[in-house]
Design a protein around this motif. Structure first.
Motif, PDB file in Angstrom:
ATOM      1  N   VAL A   5       0.864  -1.180   0.000  1.00 26.70           N
ATOM      2  CA  VAL A   5       0.000   0.000   0.000  1.00 26.70           C
ATOM      3  C   VAL A   5       0.901   1.230   0.000  1.00 26.70           C
ATOM      4  CG1 VAL A   5      -0.219  -0.064   2.519  1.00 26.70           C
ATOM      5  CG2 VAL A   5      -1.825   1.282   1.186  1.00 26.70           C
ATOM      6  N   ALA A   6       0.620   2.164  -0.908  1.00 26.63           N
ATOM      7  CA  ALA A   6       1.389   3.399  -1.011  1.00 26.63           C
ATOM      8  C   ALA A   6       0.692   4.496  -0.214  1.00 26.63           C
ATOM      9  CB  ALA A   6       1.530   3.812  -2.470  1.00 26.63           C
ATOM     10  N   HIS A   7       1.383   5.017   0.800  1.00 23.00           N
ATOM     11  CA  HIS A   7       0.859   6.115   1.612  1.00 23.00           C
ATOM     12  C   HIS A   7       1.395   7.431   1.063  1.00 23.00           C
ATOM     13  CE1 HIS A   7      -1.007   4.031   5.103  1.00 23.00           C
ATOM     14  NE2 HIS A   7      -0.219   3.056   4.709  1.00 23.00           N
ATOM     15  N   SER A   8       0.509   8.338   0.712  1.00 21.60           N
ATOM     16  CA  SER A   8       0.897   9.637   0.178  1.00 21.60           C
ATOM     17  C   SER A   8       0.619  10.711   1.220  1.00 21.60           C
ATOM     18  CB  SER A   8       0.114   9.928  -1.108  1.00 21.60           C
ATOM     19  OG  SER A   8       0.436  11.205  -1.604  1.00 21.60           O
ATOM     20  N   SER A  92      -4.181   8.222   0.411  1.00 18.89           N
ATOM     21  CA  SER A  92      -3.820   9.637   0.491  1.00 18.89           C
ATOM     22  C   SER A  92      -4.262  10.211   1.831  1.00 18.89           C
ATOM     23  CB  SER A  92      -4.472  10.429  -0.640  1.00 18.89           C
ATOM     24  OG  SER A  92      -4.007  10.012  -1.896  1.00 18.89           O
ATOM     25  N   HIS A  93      -3.346  10.878   2.511  1.00 24.55           N
ATOM     26  CA  HIS A  93      -3.647  11.496   3.799  1.00 24.55           C
ATOM     27  C   HIS A  93      -3.891  12.991   3.592  1.00 24.55           C
ATOM     28  CE1 HIS A  93      -2.530   7.898   6.155  1.00 24.55           C
ATOM     29  NE2 HIS A  93      -1.693   7.695   5.156  1.00 24.55           N
ATOM     30  N   MET A  97      -4.145  16.410  -0.686  1.00 19.89           N
ATOM     31  CA  MET A  97      -3.268  15.390  -1.259  1.00 19.89           C
ATOM     32  C   MET A  97      -4.077  14.390  -2.073  1.00 19.89           C
ATOM     33  SD  MET A  97      -0.182  14.423  -1.615  1.00 19.89           S
ATOM     34  CE  MET A  97       0.629  15.417  -0.365  1.00 19.89           C
ATOM     35  N   ALA A  98      -5.246  14.016  -1.567  1.00 20.29           N
ATOM     36  CA  ALA A  98      -6.092  13.058  -2.280  1.00 20.29           C
ATOM     37  C   ALA A  98      -6.543  13.613  -3.625  1.00 20.29           C
ATOM     38  CB  ALA A  98      -7.297  12.689  -1.421  1.00 20.29           C
ATOM     39  N   ILE A  99      -6.907  14.903  -3.666  1.00 15.63           N
ATOM     40  CA  ILE A  99      -7.335  15.519  -4.926  1.00 15.63           C
ATOM     41  C   ILE A  99      -6.185  15.528  -5.929  1.00 15.63           C
ATOM     42  CG2 ILE A  99      -8.076  17.686  -5.990  1.00 15.63           C
ATOM     43  CD1 ILE A  99      -9.660  18.209  -3.350  1.00 15.63           C
ATOM     44  N   ALA A 114      -8.867   7.808   0.766  1.00 13.91           N
ATOM     45  CA  ALA A 114      -8.494   9.122   1.292  1.00 13.91           C
ATOM     46  C   ALA A 114      -8.903   9.232   2.753  1.00 13.91           C
ATOM     47  CB  ALA A 114      -9.160  10.226   0.480  1.00 13.91           C
ATOM     48  N   SER A 115      -7.985   9.692   3.590  1.00 14.56           N
ATOM     49  CA  SER A 115      -8.280   9.941   5.001  1.00 14.56           C
ATOM     50  C   SER A 115      -8.343  11.438   5.242  1.00 14.56           C
ATOM     51  CB  SER A 115      -7.205   9.326   5.900  1.00 14.56           C
ATOM     52  OG  SER A 115      -7.329   7.925   5.954  1.00 14.56           O
TER      53      SER A 115
END
Length: 339
Positions: A5-8, A92-93, A97-99, A114-115
């Motif tokens: 899982v890639a955390h951004s 995406s945190h 960032m999610a957008i 997205a969190s």
């Protein structure tokens, strides 16, 4: 083989980012990688691998920034990392960032989670450009994670499909926080603690006013403020609070700590007795979102909490059991509960 899982998140990670670190560090069913523009505090929050744009040579990173800006595409280092590592999910945190990551998830053909945590939703809800981006995210993302029902209601109210909005409480590392039942020191001293950035939603001014009122009747009560500014506006708020403290003649009753590393923060809380979290809905619409993770950590340490009925705080502070709750901006109420 464990899926990736890639955390951004950017930056990875500010000193106050322990709650994001725990979401990455304690994964068991996935192997995490981190995508960031720049990094900081890696000694506090070690994780590998991290694919950081600013970890590249000067010319290469600036070329990638220019291409990404002109073409509205992801940074190449992140595109390559997702592909090379075989990531099966992008997390995406924060909303912004999610957008920005919509094209990255689409290009990779993987689910996008997205969190949301607070100001990324509440403070931006009145921004038309943000609303446009959020609408696109709501149509493309697989899942939105929020801290509690108040944040869930806010996100759905912005147009997110209710079926993709799920509550996920933010976990903490209880092994790092020894439980210590609180009682006054032998000399009767009681330390009230406030912590966080000096922004309006934290309600520090109301907490300071409430503390000043009880000083008259409780000569052994002290206030410890783990509060530090990052911007000129935040530093101005600190100066205003310092001036107020001097004008009221309670300088010897207030201890300023500024920002602390996570380890030093854990040390500082052990000698405090009551946590004061007087959060409010800010004039610009900003709010805690869910509830400050600090409340969960200090409750785990055995410290009772005095807080406000704000967002999801009543979900975390059980009134009359783990703490006491006042209404927002109610200085008298906060003072009475502290007393």
């Amino acid at each position: 083989m464990i899926p990736v899982v890639a955390h951004s998140v950017n930056p990875y990670l500010p000193a106050s980012g322990s709650w994001i670190y725990h979401q990455i560090r304690f994964l068991e069913s996935f192997r995490p990688i981190v995508l960031a523009k720049r990094t900081e505090n890696l000694d506090q929050f070690p994780v590998a691998p991290i694919y950081s744009l600013y970890g590249q040579p000067f010319f290469r990173r600036n070329l990638q920034k220019a291409i990404a800006r002109v073409r509205a595409t992801p940074f190449r280092i992140h595109r390559d990392a997702v592909r090379r590592e075989g990531a099966v999910l992008l997390h995406s945190h924060f909303a912004d960032m999610a957008i920005r990551n919509i094209p990255l998830a689409k290009e990779a053909g993987i689910p996008h989670v997205a969190s949301f945590y607070g100001s990324d939703i509440w403070a931006r809800a009145r921004d038309g450009r943000f609303r446009e981006g959020f609408d696109k995210l709501s149509r493309s993302a697989s899942l939105f994670l929020v801290e509690g029902p108040a944040m869930a209601e806010k996100v759905v109210g912005l147009g997110a499909p209710e079926r993709i909005v799920k509550v996920l409480r933010l976990g903490i590392d209880v092994s790092a926080i020894p439980f210590l039942p609180r009682s006054p020191d032998p000399d009767g001293r009681v330390v009230v603690l406030m912590a966080g950035r000096p922004v309006e939603k934290k309600g520090h001014w109301f907490g300071l006013l409430a503390f000043e009122r009880i000083c008259r009747n409780f000569p052994h009560v002290l206030l410890r403020m783990i509060i530090g500014g990052r911007t000129s506006r935040e530093n101005e708020q600190i100066l205003r609070m310092r001036r107020f403290i001097e004008e009221k003649g309670i300088g010897d009753r207030v201890e300023w700590c500024g920002f602390l590393s996570y380890d030093r923060y854990l040390e500082a809380i052990r000698s405090a007795h009551i946590f004061l979290q007087p959060s409010v809905l800010a004039e610009d619409g900003d709010a805690e979102g869910g509830a400050p993770v600090t409340i969960t950590e200090l409750s785990a340490s055995g410290m009772p909490v005095v807080a406000t009925r704000h967002c999801d705080i009543p979900q975390i502070v059980l009134d009359g059991r783990s703490g006491l709750l006042a209404e927002e901006r109610d200085v008298d109420g906060l003072a009475n509960l502290l007393a």
